[in-house]
Design an enzyme around this catalytic site. Structure first.
Site, mmCIF file in Angstrom:
data_model
loop_
_atom_site.group_PDB
_atom_site.id
_atom_site.type_symbol
_atom_site.label_atom_id
_atom_site.label_comp_id
_atom_site.label_asym_id
_atom_site.label_seq_id
_atom_site.Cartn_x
_atom_site.Cartn_y
_atom_site.Cartn_z
ATOM 1 N N HIS A 40 24.296 -7.067 16.385
ATOM 2 C CA HIS A 40 23.812 -7.050 15.013
ATOM 3 C C HIS A 40 22.935 -8.271 14.734
ATOM 4 C CE1 HIS A 40 24.134 -5.781 10.848
ATOM 5 N NE2 HIS A 40 24.612 -6.952 10.464
ATOM 6 N N SER A 43 20.370 -8.200 8.228
ATOM 7 C CA SER A 43 21.589 -7.525 7.791
ATOM 8 C C SER A 43 21.556 -7.274 6.280
ATOM 9 C CB SER A 43 22.805 -8.348 8.222
ATOM 10 O OG SER A 43 24.000 -7.646 7.933
ATOM 11 N N ASP A 98 25.007 -1.187 17.686
ATOM 12 C CA ASP A 98 25.365 -2.233 16.718
ATOM 13 C C ASP A 98 26.622 -1.778 15.992
ATOM 14 O OD1 ASP A 98 25.607 -3.908 14.514
ATOM 15 O OD2 ASP A 98 23.513 -3.731 13.894
#
Lengths: 274, 274
Positions: free
Chosen positions: B249, B98, B221
């Site tokens: 995610h 991320s 996502d």
């Protein structure tokens, strides 16, 4: 009877792999299932692993927390029994850390046909000094003070206890992780689990054991001494004690390869032909 | 210059394995190094793995937390730079989840000779909708409300965000774990990290990249859409995008084998001959 998804959710059950044989792993006081991550890559590939958190620990639900139920180790054993039943687990090789060795024995008494072997990492049936014949390592007033400290200074308590448990007094990832895990466990459930762990005496159930038991003890563990392991071997039918050279009470985290070597050999011998 | 043991301690650095080649793994917002445990068994054996927690996350020290330093992603990148320097890491294959994709880019700019490849799992250089040309997925006022909720109802915030992140709305161990991780992160550092993550726009650094980059995006996502991945591939020299069929995610937790397949192929090609 609970619906399976209810128990899976309640105990945050996580299943890895798809082997026909089952290894169930039960964490100790103040811990959670993530602490098995060092041992897991060392275990045989042909097992399905069943991980969980006790109600009140880790990421299990607190919604069903019961102070009375979880004030004795039988309450924790019921979590294991529930999971075995709703997943219809058979031929389970159970691995328990610390107090979960005793909890596993209690569960195996309740569902003897589902569990076929018990592996205990740094177990103790009683942490208290009882008499000349049994020295669990702690005087009751010392443990009472430690548990009182949970009310007075929860962070201080965690920072005192974690290095005692891991046997690593300097700052170290495993000690840091244990401190963090203690600190982030709900104080109510942690205190209740601490009392159930440290004030109980389950030595009387050892002679009733009917399953093959592997006792893995550290030769330098402030919480469960070698003499406790020797007591367990002497009083538990069908048990063998293996001593691992290594400091601390978290051998599955600090010495995963040594622990796995003994587990693999034990499973090959005891669970052959399934 | 800090003493090595100071940084190791500060960032709770944990080193696994002893290969000559190095993989460094950087967790995302609200997470910690334990969440790599699903991916680790799938990675090649001949790498040394370097795990850590950012200051303010996981079991890293809060003693050195600085609200100003960690209000921007550059502060987090400095943690990576410090670790690379004190361990004298060379030829690092960096894996970031991320926001740590962006943080890795910032670190690679600072120590380009130490990092030789970047792998980004569900990255986004900007979570905000900017204009027709870039839709990060969120309006600023929506994210402001989400961050305000951290003050009003920290548990409620975690229980709202975790299933959005994992893409698993029913209760599930990965969602439970993320909820628990959000809840147990210090609220001050969590809020600061959230702002740095969700309100920043680092699109301008993409064209300056000089390292091989693997972008692993989910095709479903809620936090980093496929179009964000396509934008990154288009604007990042030397990058390739691979799309993994899988919701959520946290592909390293929910789809570790798919993620590992791409990583292994990428490392074999990009890091051959080292």
């Amino acid at each position: 009877m609970f619906a399976p998804e209810h128990i899976i959710d309640r105990n945050n059950v996580y299943i890895m792999g798809s082997g026909n044989k089952v290894i169930m792993m039960a964490h100790g006081f103040g811990c959670n299932q993530t602490m098995w991550r060092f041992l897991i890559p060392e275990l045989p590939d042909d097992y399905k692993l069943v991980l969980f958190d006790y109600v009140g620990s880790g990421a299990a639900s607190m919604a069903e927390y019961s102070t009375s139920k979880y004030s004795s180790l039988e309450g924790y054993a019921q979590d294991i029994v529930d999971i075995c039943k709703v997943l219809d687990l058979q031929n389970v090789s159970f691995i328990g850390h610390s107090v979960s060795g005793t909890i596993g024995l209690l569960a195996a008494r309740a569902v003897p046909d589902r569990i076929n072997a018990l592996i205990m990492i740094c177990p103790s049936p009683c942490f208290l000094n009882i008499d000349q014949g049994y020295q669990g390592g702690f005087e009751k007033h010392d443990l009472s003070e430690l548990i009182e400290l949970m009310d007075k200074n929860y962070i201080g308590w965690a920072e005192y206890l974690a290095p005692l448990v891991t046997g690593i007094t300097e700052r170290h990832p495993v000690t840091n992780e244990l401190t963090e895990s203690f600190c982030t466990t709900n104080p109510i459930s942690a205190k209740n689990f601490a009392k159930a762990t440290f004030f109980s005496d389950h030595r009387t159930i050892l002679p009733e054991n009917t399953h093959p038991v592997l006792l893995l003890q550290s030769d330098n563990d402030a919480l469960a001494s070698l003499s406790v392991g020797q007591y367990m071997e002497k009083n538990t039918p069908n048990s063998e004690l293996q001593v691992i050279k290594g400091k601390g009470h978290c051998l599955h985290m600090t010495h995963p390869q040594d622990v796995a070597l003994h587990i693999k050999r034990f499973l090959e011998v005891k669970c052959a032909g399934e």
